[in-house]
Write an enzyme that holds these catalytic residues in place. Sequence first.
Site: not given
Length: 221
Positions: A128, A172, A13, A89, A161
Amino acid sequence: MIIVLLGAPGAGKGTLATAIKDQLDIHHISTGDLIRAEIKGGTAIGLEIKRFVESGGLVPDEVVTRMIEGKVSATASDGKGYMFDGFPRTSAQAVDLDKVLAKNKLAIDVALYMEASLDVVLLRLTGRRVCRACGALYHLKNMPPKKAGICDKCGGEIYQRTDDNEETIKKRMTVYNESTKPIVDHYKAQGKLQTVNADTGAEHVKAAFLKILAVSHVKKA
Ligand code: ADP
Ligand code: ZN
């Protein structure tokens, strides 16, 4: 044009929004970025919500909706439109977003569901990396920076992160399946849902999305 990006963590996204927001001249609103900015700034809200993010859970709906309401009412008059990334969400947030927009005489045009398979998103999330200064996204294998550890765009430090570790990622994904995936039906019922295969590369996803937008423009004309 008002767009909602839907999809699992790691579906791409943020990458799509970054690649497209200048071209569409649209506001990119990422609740993840807004939340991380509050935490980094050590604000009262930041201190309150840090634990939710670090455990892989969701920040309470009313906190996130207030952030979105503030952003939308501050910018609605410029007529630029929005790309919402990471919001809504939960079903409650989806209802709230419709209300916030309606208050500003706006409505969602397209909800883009970025459908990605579990093994693909896991590889993306574990590799990431993010620029601490400007938020630019990288991936150790798929999109490495030119110089290891340094942002191509601003020279900032690239970091991982804290919620991109295996255990928190699992949490998650569960939260996504339970709370976020059902929103797909909210937009399907409104006739606004469009789906792209998000397992392919960023360029391909971008092209597919631009095609969808072009077609929905033709329909409206
Ligand atoms: P990703 O898409 O990779 O999960 P985000 O940056 O969108 O990453 O979100 C990171 C974290 O911020 C989430 O795991 C959650 O704790 C919090 N968060 C972001 N957006 C929302 C939201 N709309 N509602 C509740 N919590 C949110
Ligand atoms: Zn940077």
